[in-house]
Write a protein that holds these residues in place. Structure first.
Motif, PDB file in Angstrom:
ATOM      1  N   ASP A 105    -101.327   6.657 -17.984  1.00  0.00           N
ATOM      2  CA  ASP A 105    -100.545   6.570 -19.217  1.00  0.00           C
ATOM      3  C   ASP A 105    -100.372   5.102 -19.632  1.00  0.00           C
ATOM      4  OD1 ASP A 105     -98.758   6.704 -21.299  1.00  0.00           O
ATOM      5  OD2 ASP A 105     -97.313   7.974 -20.248  1.00  0.00           O
ATOM      6  N   PRO A 106    -101.000   4.667 -20.716  1.00  0.00           N
ATOM      7  CA  PRO A 106    -100.907   3.256 -21.120  1.00  0.00           C
ATOM      8  C   PRO A 106     -99.522   2.856 -21.639  1.00  0.00           C
ATOM      9  CG  PRO A 106    -102.172   4.499 -22.727  1.00  0.00           C
ATOM     10  CD  PRO A 106    -101.868   5.435 -21.595  1.00  0.00           C
ATOM     11  N   THR A 107     -98.655   3.825 -21.923  1.00  0.00           N
ATOM     12  CA  THR A 107     -97.315   3.470 -22.393  1.00  0.00           C
ATOM     13  C   THR A 107     -96.391   3.082 -21.249  1.00  0.00           C
ATOM     14  OG1 THR A 107     -96.465   5.740 -22.295  1.00  0.00           O
ATOM     15  CG2 THR A 107     -97.530   5.043 -24.349  1.00  0.00           C
ATOM     16  N   VAL A 108     -96.799   3.338 -20.002  1.00  0.00           N
ATOM     17  CA  VAL A 108     -96.001   2.930 -18.842  1.00  0.00           C
ATOM     18  C   VAL A 108     -96.377   1.491 -18.515  1.00  0.00           C
ATOM     19  CG1 VAL A 108     -95.486   3.363 -16.412  1.00  0.00           C
ATOM     20  CG2 VAL A 108     -95.871   5.282 -17.960  1.00  0.00           C
ATOM     21  N   GLY A 109     -95.481   0.560 -18.823  1.00  0.00           N
ATOM     22  CA  GLY A 109     -95.757  -0.857 -18.602  1.00  0.00           C
ATOM     23  C   GLY A 109     -95.383  -1.336 -17.217  1.00  0.00           C
ATOM     24  N   LEU A 117    -103.893  -2.416 -12.805  1.00  0.00           N
ATOM     25  CA  LEU A 117    -102.803  -2.375 -13.777  1.00  0.00           C
ATOM     26  C   LEU A 117    -102.573  -3.745 -14.409  1.00  0.00           C
ATOM     27  CD1 LEU A 117    -100.235  -0.031 -12.007  1.00  0.00           C
ATOM     28  CD2 LEU A 117    -101.686   0.489 -13.959  1.00  0.00           C
ATOM     29  N   LYS A 118    -102.678  -4.796 -13.596  1.00  0.00           N
ATOM     30  CA  LYS A 118    -102.474  -6.150 -14.112  1.00  0.00           C
ATOM     31  C   LYS A 118    -103.515  -6.478 -15.180  1.00  0.00           C
ATOM     32  CE  LYS A 118    -100.983  -9.223 -11.290  1.00  0.00           C
ATOM     33  NZ  LYS A 118    -100.848 -10.230 -10.222  1.00  0.00           N
ATOM     34  N   ALA A 119    -104.746  -6.008 -15.003  1.00  0.00           N
ATOM     35  CA  ALA A 119    -105.807  -6.246 -15.990  1.00  0.00           C
ATOM     36  C   ALA A 119    -105.486  -5.584 -17.322  1.00  0.00           C
ATOM     37  CB  ALA A 119    -107.138  -5.731 -15.446  1.00  0.00           C
ATOM     38  N   GLN A 120    -104.632  -4.557 -17.293  1.00  0.00           N
ATOM     39  CA  GLN A 120    -104.232  -3.868 -18.515  1.00  0.00           C
ATOM     40  C   GLN A 120    -102.916  -4.407 -19.072  1.00  0.00           C
ATOM     41  OE1 GLN A 120    -103.869   0.207 -17.299  1.00  0.00           O
ATOM     42  NE2 GLN A 120    -106.060   0.482 -17.051  1.00  0.00           N
TER      43      GLN A 120
END
Length: 197
Positions: A115-119, A141-144
């Motif tokens: 889920d890209p909305t989970v930061g 995750l850090k790359a995103q």
């Protein structure tokens, strides 16, 4: 931003940065949360990483290995929620899951990672996220532009010790898995023999 993240970006050792935080000699603003964690507010990194703060969610992820640990799961979730509130998160989401940390068969965690909305994902210990290769998940995750916060970093920081622990854990999982598979195969063969008689 966490001390380790800022130290990595600045090319410094985390111990040096923690020392500066305690001495009050940091070149950028810092704050200490009620739980004792230091947060660094460096404008040159925060403005770049907060491109869409309205879309970013903070989720606390709690996991136990077996159904008999339901009380532990609830206590873990409560501690994570208190930590998130102490960080300034107004309404942290809590996701709890029961499953092994040795494999990737955890639907709720997989949903969070996809889920890209989970930061931000907050976990109590690194092994609650994954027993092995948690660093790979963090790097992806850090790359995103996303991150994982580990509340209790008192785990072994020595890379060699951590690698050895992961290897031993992997061997044990394979060994016990093979034993279980062998045991199930023996029972199936025994059941077949019993049917013939």
């Amino acid at each position: 931003m966490l001390v380790k993240e800022w130290a990595l970006l600045e090319g410094l050792h985390p111990q040096t940065v923690w020392k500066w935080c305690r001495q009050g000699t940091m070149p950028v603003p810092v704050e200490q949360t009620p739980t004792g964690m230091w947060l660094i507010h460096d404008p040159k990194y925060e403005t770049a990483s907060q491109s869409n703060p309205a879309d970013s969610r903070t989720v606390c992820y709690a996991r136990v290995s077996s159904g008999g640990q339901k009380e532990d799961l609830q206590r873990q979730a409560d501690r994570l929620k208190a930590f998130a509130v102490g960080m300034g998160v107004e309404h942290p989401e809590i996701v709890t899951e029961t499953g092994s940390g040795m494999n990737d068969r955890r639907r709720k965690l997989n949903r969070l990672l996809a889920d890209p909305t989970v930061g931000t994902i907050i976990v109590e210990h690194r092994d609650r996220l994954a027993r092995m290769n948690a660093g790979l998940v963090e790097s992806a995750l850090k790359a995103q532009g996303r991150r994982i916060i580990v509340v209790d970093e008192t785990e072994l920081d020595d890379d060699l010790v951590r690698d050895m622990t992961e290897v031993l854990t992997s061997f044990c999982a394979r060994l016990y898995g093979r034993r279980a598979a062998k045991h199930r195969a023996e029972k199936a063969l025994e059941a077949m023999r019993d049917e013939r008689v």
